[in-house]
Enzyme design. Structure first.
Site, short mmCIF file in Angstrom:
data_model
loop_
_atom_site.label_atom_id
_atom_site.label_comp_id
_atom_site.label_asym_id
_atom_site.label_seq_id
_atom_site.Cartn_x
_atom_site.Cartn_y
_atom_site.Cartn_z
N HIS A 196 0.81 -1.23 0.00
CA HIS A 196 0.00 0.00 0.00
C HIS A 196 0.84 1.28 0.00
O HIS A 196 0.30 2.35 -0.25
CB HIS A 196 -0.92 0.01 1.22
CG HIS A 196 -2.01 -1.03 1.14
ND1 HIS A 196 -3.32 -0.70 0.94
CD2 HIS A 196 -1.96 -2.37 1.20
CE1 HIS A 196 -4.05 -1.81 0.91
NE2 HIS A 196 -3.24 -2.84 1.06
N ASP B 3 3.53 9.69 -0.70
CA ASP B 3 2.35 8.95 -0.25
C ASP B 3 2.05 7.86 -1.27
O ASP B 3 2.05 8.13 -2.48
CB ASP B 3 1.15 9.92 -0.15
CG ASP B 3 0.11 9.46 0.86
OD1 ASP B 3 0.03 8.25 1.11
OD2 ASP B 3 -0.61 10.33 1.40
C1 G6P Z 1 -1.13 3.37 6.20
C2 G6P Z 1 -0.60 1.96 6.00
C3 G6P Z 1 -1.52 0.93 6.68
C4 G6P Z 1 -1.75 1.32 8.12
C5 G6P Z 1 -2.31 2.76 8.21
C6 G6P Z 1 -2.52 3.23 9.65
O1 G6P Z 1 -2.31 3.54 5.47
O2 G6P Z 1 -0.46 1.65 4.63
O3 G6P Z 1 -0.93 -0.36 6.61
O4 G6P Z 1 -2.63 0.42 8.75
O5 G6P Z 1 -1.40 3.63 7.57
O6 G6P Z 1 -1.35 3.09 10.39
P1 G6P Z 1 -1.27 2.17 11.71
O7 G6P Z 1 0.18 2.15 12.08
O8 G6P Z 1 -2.12 2.86 12.72
O9 G6P Z 1 -1.79 0.80 11.36
#
Ligand code: G6P
Length: 479
Positions: free
Chosen positions: A168, A381
């Site tokens: 992602h 991003d």
């Molecule tokens: C991004 C990453 C995700 C992640 C999200 C929130 O979108 O690609 O994998 O889950 O951020 O971050 P966190 O560390 O809270 O999971």
């Protein structure tokens, strides 16, 4: 049938660091859950709703051992993370090594061998939990940088599975990736998948180049051919599948009377500004929040925007608060906001409304609808789904999107006003241009943006990915 395939497993399994819900123990000792935030969860929710599969992931609280449970027809299979795993695997290796390394080293990545040990151990735990639940020949879809070793580990446990992986976040150029002391293990981990998906064509090209330079495998276009005992073996395809949102659901939400009325109320509560600018981000150093606020502050100081009739609403949702770089960022942003409000505010009016909070979707939709200009100024991003949400909310064909060239979304959203967030003067010009866009030009741009966002939603994304996963040539060693 391999003896290690469970008798009644799932034909489709998603594996991601987070479950789509945050689980905690209630006062009665029973688990309770709420939907967890984040782009990945938002993206996959509608996909899971249309299949009867399982989702393997962490429930969001440390040291919580939970049995699988059902939410809206999806079986959720919790993986336990201890306090120590949180510190080394999640905050450490995932978010203080890989995250900065993969985002152009905006912050310096930290390399610690104990974090890497933990990353391997936790990836093995996710692979085992998946191997225990997937049916014979099932399709497994692994997500994101926290789990890059899972494809290989899972294939070792269950060679009968078809494995897809989607990344992602950006995949960095070789020159940066090469810093990682465990670079070969990470590449080999990813090559356990049949299909490795990325947000942009450039990310996929970076990956293929890394494979060519760090392994002795042969590549041809998007295809990597693995060798087995000196013979050509299975193929791995690396390609771009830009992610999207549930655009139609968002569009409908933003058309409801409740959201429209709330949008008007927001403007009233802000004192009916002539220009309402909006930023919505996780409080992350990749998002360019400091650059954006700096540019805005200079526009006020140079009187190119009037502090009396302009408001910037900046939603910065709390994120990864135990990681040092995030703590520093919060201090920096809050200092900057305080200075601008101190210098240009008046009794009853602050030119920056800063909200260090998360809000429900309805409130976000109302904010999007209320805003004249949306500012997405990330330094790097993978995609940026906020940009797509803003567009999906604007069924009135009004509003303008200022969008950083360094987002995956910039490849698709050509109707936006594109900016280089490092160029503060350029960004000031772009914001001024967007603020004064005439109605005809703004409508033309928004229509173009909406055609793209509504024409390519998250369901199309997952269908494209899963169709491509099914089409990767069956490997030599299978059957
Ligand atoms: C991004 C990453 C995700 C992640 C999200 C929130 O979108 O690609 O994998 O889950 O951020 O971050 P966190 O560390 O809270 O999971």
């Amino acid at each position: 049938m391999p003896s290690d395939a469970p008798a009644h497993g799932y034909d489709f399994v998603v594996v991601a660091n987070r479950l789509p819900v945050d689980v905690s123990l209630g006062e009665d000792g029973e688990p309770t859950w709420t939907r967890s935030p984040g782009g990945l969860v938002t993206a996959l929710a509608p996909v899971m709703a249309s299949t009867s599969g399982a989702w393997v992931g962490w429930g969001g609280s440390p040291d919580l051992e939970l049995d699988p449970f059902d939410v809206d027809g999806t079986e959720l299979i919790p993986v336990m993370l201890s306090e120590d795993d949180l510190e080394r695997f999640y905050e450490g290796f995932s978010n203080d090594t890989l995250w900065p390394l993969y985002h152009d080293v905006i912050e310096p990545p930290a390399f610690h061998r104990q974090w890497w040990e933990s990353y391997q151990k936790v990836n093995q735990r996710f692979a085992q939990a998946t191997a225990d639940r997937a049916a014979q020949g099932a399709t497994v879809w692994v997500h994101d940088y926290q789990l890059q070793l899972v494809p290989k580990l899972l294939r070792e446990l269950r060679p009968d599975l078809r494995i897809g992986y989607f990344h992602h976040i950006p995949f960095p150029p070789l020159e940066l990736f090469a810093q990682l002391p465990w670079r070969v293990q990470v590449v080999e981990g990813l090559l356990g998948a049949d299909l490795v998906g990325f947000q942009r064509a450039g990310d996929a090209a970076n990956f293929v180049r890394v494979v060519r330079r760090l392994t002795d495998l042969t590549t041809r276009g998007q295809m990597v051919t693995l060798s087995k005992h000196g013979e050509p073996g299975r193929h791995v395809r690396a390609a771009a599948f830009p992610i999207s949102i549930d655009s139609h659901a968002f569009d409908e939400l933003a058309r409801t009377d409740a959201v429209r009325e709330r949008a008007q109320q927001i403007r009233r509560e802000l004192g009916d500004p002539e220009y309402l600018l909006l930023g919505v981000d996780r409080l992350d150093y990749t998002k360019g929040i400091r650059h954006r606020i700096k540019a805005y502050g200079e526009l006020l100081s140079e009187e190119r925007l009037s502090p009396q009739s302009t408001t910037l609403v900046q939603v910065a949702s709390p994120s990864r608060e135990n990681v040092g770089a995030y703590q520093t960022l919060r201090d920096d942003v809050e200092l900057l906001v305080g200075r601008i409000n101190g210098d240009y505010g008046q009794v009853g009016h602050a030119p920056v409304q800063y909200l260090h909070q998360s809000f429900p979707m309805e409130e976000m939709a109302a904010l999007y609808l209320a805003a004249d200009v949306m500012l997405v100024t990330a330094l790097r991003d993978g995609m940026n789904l906020v940009a797509k949400e803003y567009v999906a909310a604007r069924s009135d064909d009004r509003g303008a999107l200022v969008l950083s060239e360094f987002t995956g979304a910039a490849d698709e959203l050509t109707g936006a006003v594109l900016v280089n967030p490092h160029d503060i003067d350029g960004m000031k010009d772009a914001i001024t241009y967007a603020v004064h866009l005439d109605a005809r030009e703004s409508r033309k741009r928004m229509r173009r943006l909406r055609r793209r966002v509504l024409g390519h939603d998250v369901v199309a994304w997952s269908e494209d990915f899963l169709a491509a996963l099914n089409a990767v040539p069956v490997r030599a060693e299978r059957g």
